[in-house]
Design a protein around this motif. Structure first.
Motif, PDB file in Angstrom:
ATOM      1  N   LYS A 190       0.833  -1.210   0.000  1.00  0.00           N
ATOM      2  CA  LYS A 190       0.000   0.000   0.000  1.00  0.00           C
ATOM      3  C   LYS A 190       0.866   1.259   0.000  1.00  0.00           C
TER       4      LYS A 190
ATOM      5  N   LEU B   7      -1.155   4.494  -1.436  1.00  0.00           N
ATOM      6  CA  LEU B   7      -2.434   4.514  -0.708  1.00  0.00           C
ATOM      7  C   LEU B   7      -2.195   4.721   0.784  1.00  0.00           C
ATOM      8  N   SER B   8      -0.959   4.533   1.179  1.00  0.00           N
ATOM      9  CA  SER B   8      -0.600   4.687   2.580  1.00  0.00           C
ATOM     10  C   SER B   8       0.785   5.357   2.643  1.00  0.00           C
ATOM     11  N   TYR B   9       1.148   5.844   3.806  1.00  0.00           N
ATOM     12  CA  TYR B   9       2.415   6.568   3.928  1.00  0.00           C
ATOM     13  C   TYR B   9       3.271   5.971   5.039  1.00  0.00           C
TER      14      TYR B   9
ATOM     15  N   LYS C 168       3.928   6.266 -10.406  1.00  0.00           N
ATOM     16  CA  LYS C 168       2.921   5.207 -10.561  1.00  0.00           C
ATOM     17  C   LYS C 168       2.761   4.783 -12.029  1.00  0.00           C
TER      18      LYS C 168
ATOM     19  N   PHE D 114      -0.403  -2.750 -10.542  1.00  0.00           N
ATOM     20  CA  PHE D 114      -0.720  -3.317  -9.223  1.00  0.00           C
ATOM     21  C   PHE D 114      -1.907  -4.276  -9.302  1.00  0.00           C
TER      22      PHE D 114
ATOM     23  N   SER E  73     -11.659  -5.792  -6.672  1.00  0.00           N
ATOM     24  CA  SER E  73     -12.971  -5.159  -6.665  1.00  0.00           C
ATOM     25  C   SER E  73     -13.043  -4.200  -7.847  1.00  0.00           C
ATOM     26  N   ILE E  74     -13.996  -4.474  -8.735  1.00  0.00           N
ATOM     27  CA  ILE E  74     -14.092  -3.698  -9.969  1.00  0.00           C
ATOM     28  C   ILE E  74     -15.454  -3.003 -10.006  1.00  0.00           C
ATOM     29  N   PRO E  75     -15.501  -1.727 -10.409  1.00  0.00           N
ATOM     30  CA  PRO E  75     -16.808  -1.040 -10.450  1.00  0.00           C
ATOM     31  C   PRO E  75     -17.840  -1.855 -11.231  1.00  0.00           C
TER      32      PRO E  75
ATOM     33  N   GLN F  69      -5.336  -5.457 -16.246  1.00  0.00           N
ATOM     34  CA  GLN F  69      -5.217  -4.011 -15.984  1.00  0.00           C
ATOM     35  C   GLN F  69      -3.841  -3.642 -15.450  1.00  0.00           C
TER      36      GLN F  69
ATOM     37  N   ASN G  83     -17.036  -0.834  -1.315  1.00  0.00           N
ATOM     38  CA  ASN G  83     -16.644  -1.911  -2.240  1.00  0.00           C
ATOM     39  C   ASN G  83     -15.156  -1.920  -2.554  1.00  0.00           C
ATOM     40  N   LYS G  84     -14.481  -0.884  -2.155  1.00  0.00           N
ATOM     41  CA  LYS G  84     -13.036  -0.740  -2.371  1.00  0.00           C
ATOM     42  C   LYS G  84     -12.656  -0.789  -3.853  1.00  0.00           C
ATOM     43  N   THR G  85     -13.534  -0.276  -4.684  1.00  0.00           N
ATOM     44  CA  THR G  85     -13.233  -0.260  -6.122  1.00  0.00           C
ATOM     45  C   THR G  85     -12.205   0.817  -6.480  1.00  0.00           C
ATOM     46  N   TYR G  86     -11.926   1.700  -5.518  1.00  0.00           N
ATOM     47  CA  TYR G  86     -10.967   2.777  -5.779  1.00  0.00           C
ATOM     48  C   TYR G  86      -9.526   2.276  -5.792  1.00  0.00           C
ATOM     49  N   ILE G  87      -9.299   1.091  -5.186  1.00  0.00           N
ATOM     50  CA  ILE G  87      -7.913   0.635  -5.003  1.00  0.00           C
ATOM     51  C   ILE G  87      -7.155   0.532  -6.329  1.00  0.00           C
ATOM     52  N   ILE G  88      -7.753  -0.182  -7.281  1.00  0.00           N
ATOM     53  CA  ILE G  88      -7.069  -0.326  -8.579  1.00  0.00           C
ATOM     54  C   ILE G  88      -6.965   1.033  -9.264  1.00  0.00           C
TER      55      ILE G  88
ATOM     56  N   LEU H 224      -6.870   4.056  -8.022  1.00  0.00           N
ATOM     57  CA  LEU H 224      -5.895   4.973  -7.417  1.00  0.00           C
ATOM     58  C   LEU H 224      -4.454   4.472  -7.538  1.00  0.00           C
TER      59      LEU H 224
ATOM     60  N   ARG I 287      -4.789  11.401   3.878  1.00  0.00           N
ATOM     61  CA  ARG I 287      -5.746  10.308   4.059  1.00  0.00           C
ATOM     62  C   ARG I 287      -5.146   8.984   3.585  1.00  0.00           C
ATOM     63  N   GLU I 288      -5.289   7.959   4.421  1.00  0.00           N
ATOM     64  CA  GLU I 288      -4.797   6.638   4.039  1.00  0.00           C
ATOM     65  C   GLU I 288      -5.993   5.788   3.651  1.00  0.00           C
ATOM     66  N   PHE I 289      -5.846   5.064   2.575  1.00  0.00           N
ATOM     67  CA  PHE I 289      -6.924   4.191   2.122  1.00  0.00           C
ATOM     68  C   PHE I 289      -6.535   2.757   2.446  1.00  0.00           C
ATOM     69  N   SER I 290      -7.363   2.120   3.258  1.00  0.00           N
ATOM     70  CA  SER I 290      -7.019   0.749   3.642  1.00  0.00           C
ATOM     71  C   SER I 290      -7.669  -0.223   2.696  1.00  0.00           C
ATOM     72  N   GLU I 291      -6.999  -1.369   2.519  1.00  0.00           N
ATOM     73  CA  GLU I 291      -7.555  -2.385   1.623  1.00  0.00           C
ATOM     74  C   GLU I 291      -8.496  -3.297   2.381  1.00  0.00           C
TER      75      GLU I 291
END
Lengths: 306, 269
Positions: free
Chosen positions: A51, A56-58, A76, A81, A87-89, A148, B87-92, B94, B265-269
């Motif tokens: 992450k 997504l994390s620091y 990036k 990744f 999880s896909i929209p 992807q 739904n955590k769809t933002y992970i891919i 972002l 902001r941290e986004f957790s999986e």
């Protein structure tokens, strides 16, 4: 153009969530072009590290660099990744999702469609490209997510538990795809995995993480060094053969009258052992070199506990 | 700023919203307002003056669509943002070369386009219908529509921030409360018709005025927009123009907060 030999470089990296420290002073280098396996129990800190790599994390302290640069939006562009839980929209069809990702990677709509079609075929989902992803199985989602992460021909693939949800054939296809990316395009692969057999098959180096600490790092052959054992079964054991065994082995243990498991001394060239046995009049029924498997290494190093 | 990426996200958010079932509900309600107003004919007596019922109903229609848009801005934003977080769809998405600020700016734009599209659609149908019925184009809606856009933009921004920081229920509750409160407070302080029935004590009046000038003036903005549309029916809101500046300032403040918030902001999986 400056080329970097290190794809990933973590220096004294620490990450905490409140009082919980998930990464403790992690120092790690992954060289360009290698396939690196990052192993550890659940909660060891593997995903937290990934992450951080994708922004997504620091880090709480320390630093991480990708190809010699601090992690930022433009870095990036070099990474693909694959998350553990894909999880896909749901409103998108498979091909639309890939086009969306390609456009986010900076491709024009036309280029995005071309690459999306190429990749969806590569992962074997061409016939489902116009299907809603909500109807996809876990394995299909994994394949789509793998497609992807290859968008934009990244130089580094970050794969978090790849292959979970894939059938045996899918696992082989995935392995071949990873190897192809690595061999043809010299893509660096960094994978988090529990599937030790797969890691053993494809990784050039591994790191083992336990409770946020890197407890082992190196090639699998380096980590098994000194643990090589030889199983030797002879028709009969004469005195000269017994003397020979004492000369060449550090330790030995007879399993039965004919069979012994020995650990050769470091100075002994193990390839010469069968020849020495025959020269001393021995009749070899079985000669087997046994190595510690990655699973055994993992259990030994982690103590079999989390 | 990766504006190209922002507009890709905006386009996909727009597509996401129009593929959702709730869009049918939104269009149905908007059509209902349209139908209601197109059925109005004849004249009405306002303060002794004979006025066309068409103009009066158009005014009412403007209010209905305006307030309805305030509601759907809140609802669509909170739904799309929290659903994605769950739904955590933002992970891919972002993990692609786009910053979190650009990504959520794109989300906000996408939702904003939905509101514009909905309003344009109903105003356009209304204008065409009036032309067929009366033989002239009715442009008054459009000039009143633009100040309202600022209000929608602010609602989307606030709900976006609240949805990221809290959850759907909290963000909808706070936003709805803020809108209703703004309308009520505006009425108490500046509507002479309300003053006839309710006149607060001086201290309360002063406190309310402080609230009024600090909190986003959705009510005042709506009344100001309506005064551009039909000043003789709505009273002229002299303070109304200031609400445009105040709302614009609030938009800047919210995006400044979002900039710093998303940066850490941290986004957790």
């Amino acid at each position: 153009m400056k080329t970097h030999l290190k794809a990933i470089e973590a220096i004294a990296l620490c990450k905490s969530y409140g009082s919980l420290q998930v990464l403790k002073n992690l120092n790690l280098e992954v060289k360009v072009g290698e396939i690196f396996g990052f192993l550890g129990h659940n909660g060891a800190g593997k995903t937290s590290f990934m992450k951080i790599l994708i922004g997504l994390s620091y880090p709480s302290s320390g630093s991480v660099k990708l190809f010699g640069e601090n992690i930022q939006v433009k870095s990036k562009k070099k990474i693909g990744f694959l998350p553990e839980k894909v999880s896909i929209p749901g409103f998108l069809k498979a091909i639309e999702f890939l086009v969306y990702c390609a456009r986010l990677s900076g491709k024009s709509t036309r280029e995005a469609y071309l690459q999306a079609n190429e990749l969806i075929e590569k992962v074997g989902l061409a016939e489902f490209k116009n299907e809603q992803t909500t109807n996809f199985s876990k394995g299909m989602l994994q394949k789509l997510a793998l497609a992807q992460c290859m968008i934009g021909e990244p130089e580094l693939l970050l794969l978090d538990e790849p292959g979970s949800g894939l059938d045996p054939l899918g696992t082989v296809e995935l392995r071949n795809l990873i190897l192809e990316q690595n061999q043809k395009r010299k893509v660096t692969i960094f994978l988090n995995s529990h599937r030790l057999l797969e890691v053993e098959k494809i990784c050039t180096r591994i790191g083992i993480l336990q409770k946020g600490e890197l407890i082992a790092l190196g090639a699998i052959s380096d980590l098994t060094k000194g643990k090589n054992q030889i199983k030797l079964r002879l028709e009969t054991w004469t005195e000269s053969l017994m003397n020979l065994m004492f000369q060449i082995s550090k330790e030995h243990k007879f399993i039965n009258e004919q069979e012994v498991v020995l650990e050769p001394k470091e100075i002994i060239d193990t390839t010469q052992i069968p020849k020495l046995v025959v020269e001393n009049g021995g009749n070899i029924l079985l000669y087997e070199k046994s190595y510690e498997s990655l699973e055994e290494i993992f259990i030994r190093l982690t103590g079999g506990t989390k | 700023m990766n504006l190209k990426g922002t507009f890709v996200v905006a386009e996909m958010t727009f597509q996401e919203a129009i593929r959702k079932r709730f869009i049918i509900f939104i269009l149905l309600i908007s059509s209902f307002f349209l139908l209601l107003n197109l059925s109005c004919e004849g004249a009405i007596n306002v303060n002794g003056q004979e006025r066309s019922l068409m103009r009066f109903s158009a005014f009412f229609f403007f209010y209905m669509v305006g307030i309805w848009n305030l509601g759907i801005s809140t609802q669509i934003t909170s739904s799309l943002v929290t659903e994605e977080l769950e739904n955590k769809t933002y992970i891919i998405l972002l993990s692609k070369p786009i910053s979190k600020l650009n990504y959520y700016l794109g989300k906000a734009f996408g939702i904003f386009f939905i509101i514009i599209a909905n309003t344009f659609l109903v105003y356009f149908i209304y204008s065409i219908s009036i032309y067929i019925k009366m033989g002239f184009f009715f442009f008054d809606f459009w000039k009143s529509f633009f100040p309202m856009l600022l209000g929608y933009a602010l609602i989307i921004s606030i709900v976006l921030l609240l949805s990221l920081a809290t959850n759907k229920t909290v963000s909808v509750m706070i936003m709805s409360g803020l809108i209703v409160f703004s309308f009520i407070i505006n009425g108490i302080l500046y509507e002479t018709n309300v003053e006839k029935f309710f006149e607060p004590a001086k201290k309360i009046h002063a406190t309310l005025k402080i609230f009024y000038w600090v909190l986003p003036q959705f009510g005042s903005l709506t009344f100001f927009s309506s005064s551009l549309f039909e000043s003789s029916i709505s009273q002229v809101h002299y303070l109304g123009e200031l609400s445009v500046y105040q709302i614009s300032m609030w938009i800047c403040v919210i995006w400044l907060i979002l900039y710093f918030y998303l940066d850490r902001r941290e986004f957790s999986e």
